[in-house]
Scaffold this motif. Sequence first.
Motif, PDB file in Angstrom:
ATOM      1  N   LYS A  72       0.630  -0.961  -0.390  1.00 26.57           N
ATOM      2  CA  LYS A  72       0.338   0.208  -0.125  1.00 26.57           C
ATOM      3  C   LYS A  72       1.007   1.600   0.043  1.00 26.57           C
ATOM      4  N   LEU A  73       2.092   1.386   0.390  1.00 27.53           N
ATOM      5  CA  LEU A  73       2.942   2.378   0.910  1.00 27.53           C
ATOM      6  C   LEU A  73       3.445   2.576  -0.347  1.00 27.53           C
ATOM      7  N   PHE A  74       3.938   1.750  -1.463  1.00 32.58           N
ATOM      8  CA  PHE A  74       5.290   1.651  -2.079  1.00 32.58           C
ATOM      9  C   PHE A  74       4.663   1.554  -3.352  1.00 32.58           C
ATOM     10  N   LYS A  75       5.296   2.364  -4.215  1.00 30.89           N
ATOM     11  CA  LYS A  75       5.412   1.452  -6.263  1.00 30.89           C
ATOM     12  C   LYS A  75       6.269   0.347  -5.886  1.00 30.89           C
ATOM     13  N   THR A  76       6.070  -0.450  -6.718  1.00 30.72           N
ATOM     14  CA  THR A  76       6.343  -1.340  -7.284  1.00 30.72           C
ATOM     15  C   THR A  76       6.847  -1.717  -8.664  1.00 30.72           C
ATOM     16  N   GLU A  77       8.563  -1.964  -9.238  1.00 30.47           N
ATOM     17  CA  GLU A  77       8.820  -2.857 -10.136  1.00 30.47           C
ATOM     18  C   GLU A  77       9.482  -3.157 -10.133  1.00 30.47           C
ATOM     19  N   GLU A  78       9.192  -4.090 -11.247  1.00 32.61           N
ATOM     20  CA  GLU A  78       9.615  -5.818 -11.029  1.00 32.61           C
ATOM     21  C   GLU A  78      10.335  -5.406 -12.759  1.00 32.61           C
ATOM     22  N   THR A  79      11.356  -6.374 -12.682  1.00 30.94           N
ATOM     23  CA  THR A  79      12.420  -6.666 -14.042  1.00 30.94           C
ATOM     24  C   THR A  79      13.315  -7.932 -13.738  1.00 30.94           C
ATOM     25  N   PHE A  98      13.506  -6.349  -7.951  1.00 32.89           N
ATOM     26  CA  PHE A  98      12.756  -5.445  -7.481  1.00 32.89           C
ATOM     27  C   PHE A  98      12.920  -4.287  -7.028  1.00 32.89           C
ATOM     28  N   ARG A  99      12.166  -3.122  -7.207  1.00 35.78           N
ATOM     29  CA  ARG A  99      12.290  -1.529  -7.385  1.00 35.78           C
ATOM     30  C   ARG A  99      11.152  -1.804  -5.808  1.00 35.78           C
ATOM     31  N   PHE A 100      11.135  -0.460  -5.115  1.00 37.28           N
ATOM     32  CA  PHE A 100       9.789   0.143  -4.533  1.00 37.28           C
ATOM     33  C   PHE A 100      10.191   1.630  -3.437  1.00 37.28           C
ATOM     34  N   VAL A 101       9.345   1.997  -4.180  1.00 34.27           N
ATOM     35  CA  VAL A 101       9.421   3.310  -4.357  1.00 34.27           C
ATOM     36  C   VAL A 101       8.503   3.932  -3.187  1.00 34.27           C
ATOM     37  N   ALA A 102       9.181   4.341  -1.773  1.00 34.76           N
ATOM     38  CA  ALA A 102       8.345   4.578  -0.780  1.00 34.76           C
ATOM     39  C   ALA A 102       7.416   6.374  -1.080  1.00 34.76           C
ATOM     40  N   GLN A 103       5.989   5.760  -1.392  1.00 32.93           N
ATOM     41  CA  GLN A 103       4.949   6.592  -1.511  1.00 32.93           C
ATOM     42  C   GLN A 103       4.087   7.406  -0.185  1.00 32.93           C
ATOM     43  N   GLN A 104       4.467   7.253   0.395  1.00 34.94           N
ATOM     44  CA  GLN A 104       3.915   8.036   2.081  1.00 34.94           C
ATOM     45  C   GLN A 104       3.695   6.993   3.365  1.00 34.94           C
ATOM     46  N   PRO A 105       4.205   7.859   4.526  1.00 34.72           N
ATOM     47  CA  PRO A 105       4.264   7.916   5.306  1.00 34.72           C
ATOM     48  C   PRO A 105       3.535   6.437   6.219  1.00 34.72           C
ATOM     49  N   GLY A 106       4.096   5.560   6.916  1.00 35.47           N
ATOM     50  CA  GLY A 106       3.719   4.323   7.565  1.00 35.47           C
ATOM     51  C   GLY A 106       4.502   2.728   7.488  1.00 35.47           C
ATOM     52  N   GLN A 107       3.742   2.228   8.055  1.00 34.96           N
ATOM     53  CA  GLN A 107       4.788   1.043   8.560  1.00 34.96           C
ATOM     54  C   GLN A 107       4.049  -0.455   7.590  1.00 34.96           C
ATOM     55  N   GLU A 108       5.265  -1.112   6.580  1.00 39.55           N
ATOM     56  CA  GLU A 108       4.886  -2.419   6.000  1.00 39.55           C
ATOM     57  C   GLU A 108       5.646  -2.936   6.072  1.00 39.55           C
ATOM     58  N   LEU A 109       5.838  -4.527   5.567  1.00 40.88           N
ATOM     59  CA  LEU A 109       5.901  -5.548   5.419  1.00 40.88           C
ATOM     60  C   LEU A 109       6.116  -5.876   4.258  1.00 40.88           C
ATOM     61  N   ILE A 110       7.301  -5.770   3.513  1.00 43.78           N
ATOM     62  CA  ILE A 110       7.530  -6.811   2.005  1.00 43.78           C
ATOM     63  C   ILE A 110       7.939  -7.825   2.516  1.00 43.78           C
ATOM     64  N   GLU A 111       6.907  -9.003   1.905  1.00 40.64           N
ATOM     65  CA  GLU A 111       7.832 -10.332   1.261  1.00 40.64           C
ATOM     66  C   GLU A 111       8.247 -11.162   0.893  1.00 40.64           C
ATOM     67  N   LEU A 112       9.132 -11.116  -0.164  1.00 43.69           N
ATOM     68  CA  LEU A 112       8.834 -11.582  -1.580  1.00 43.69           C
ATOM     69  C   LEU A 112       9.923 -13.515  -0.527  1.00 43.69           C
ATOM     70  N   VAL A 113       8.410 -14.024  -1.986  1.00 44.95           N
ATOM     71  CA  VAL A 113       9.206 -15.087  -1.526  1.00 44.95           C
ATOM     72  C   VAL A 113       8.893 -16.255  -3.145  1.00 44.95           C
ATOM     73  N   HIS A 114      10.309 -16.948  -3.338  1.00 45.95           N
ATOM     74  CA  HIS A 114      10.157 -18.445  -4.974  1.00 45.95           C
ATOM     75  C   HIS A 114       9.652 -19.363  -4.811  1.00 45.95           C
ATOM     76  N   VAL A 115       8.654 -19.165  -5.357  1.00 47.11           N
ATOM     77  CA  VAL A 115       7.735 -20.349  -5.485  1.00 47.11           C
ATOM     78  C   VAL A 115       7.170 -20.612  -6.720  1.00 47.11           C
ATOM     79  N   ARG A 116       6.360 -22.214  -6.936  1.00 43.47           N
ATOM     80  CA  ARG A 116       5.506 -21.810  -8.588  1.00 43.47           C
ATOM     81  C   ARG A 116       4.803 -21.204  -8.210  1.00 43.47           C
ATOM     82  N   SER A 117       4.541 -21.002  -9.270  1.00 49.34           N
ATOM     83  CA  SER A 117       2.155 -19.976  -8.950  1.00 49.34           C
ATOM     84  C   SER A 117       1.860 -21.297  -9.164  1.00 49.34           C
TER      85      SER A 117
END
Length: 135
Positions: A72-79, A98-117
């Motif tokens: 919710k707080l970050f703009k996310t870009e994946e390449t 992954f590039r996460f740009v902070a867009q607004q104040p607050g607290q958030e947990l970024i969780e990335l996983v390596h999975v098969r969809s």
Amino acid sequence: MKSMVLLATMVLSLGLTACQSSSTNALEQTHHYSLNQKCPTLLVMKVGEVLQFNVPENPTTGYQWTLLQPLKLFKTEETYQQKEAEEGMVGVGGEKTFRFVAQQPGQELIELVHVRSWETHKQPEQQWQCRIRVN
């Protein structure tokens, strides 16, 4: 007299340029992480700062790095950048960013996983997380 005015104008414009550069750099600070680097217990960032996460990936195996939940707080870009390979080679891995740009104040947990969809009930092969407070 003209030379004094010209000199003063040059000094003033250089000073303004220096101030402008330093304030721009403060907003564009990037925090770099990889799979081998753990995030601090709480990473404090400012609006406009960037968190960048680089990790090896080979999508041909079916495994891909993905966000566990939308942010919710970050703009996310994946390449994804495939490694150089000879023509005709298949199954060549590369690096996902992954590039996460902070867009607004607050607290958030970024969780990335390596999975098969398609393996929705299986524990992630690997994971990385970072709790962030944006001021």
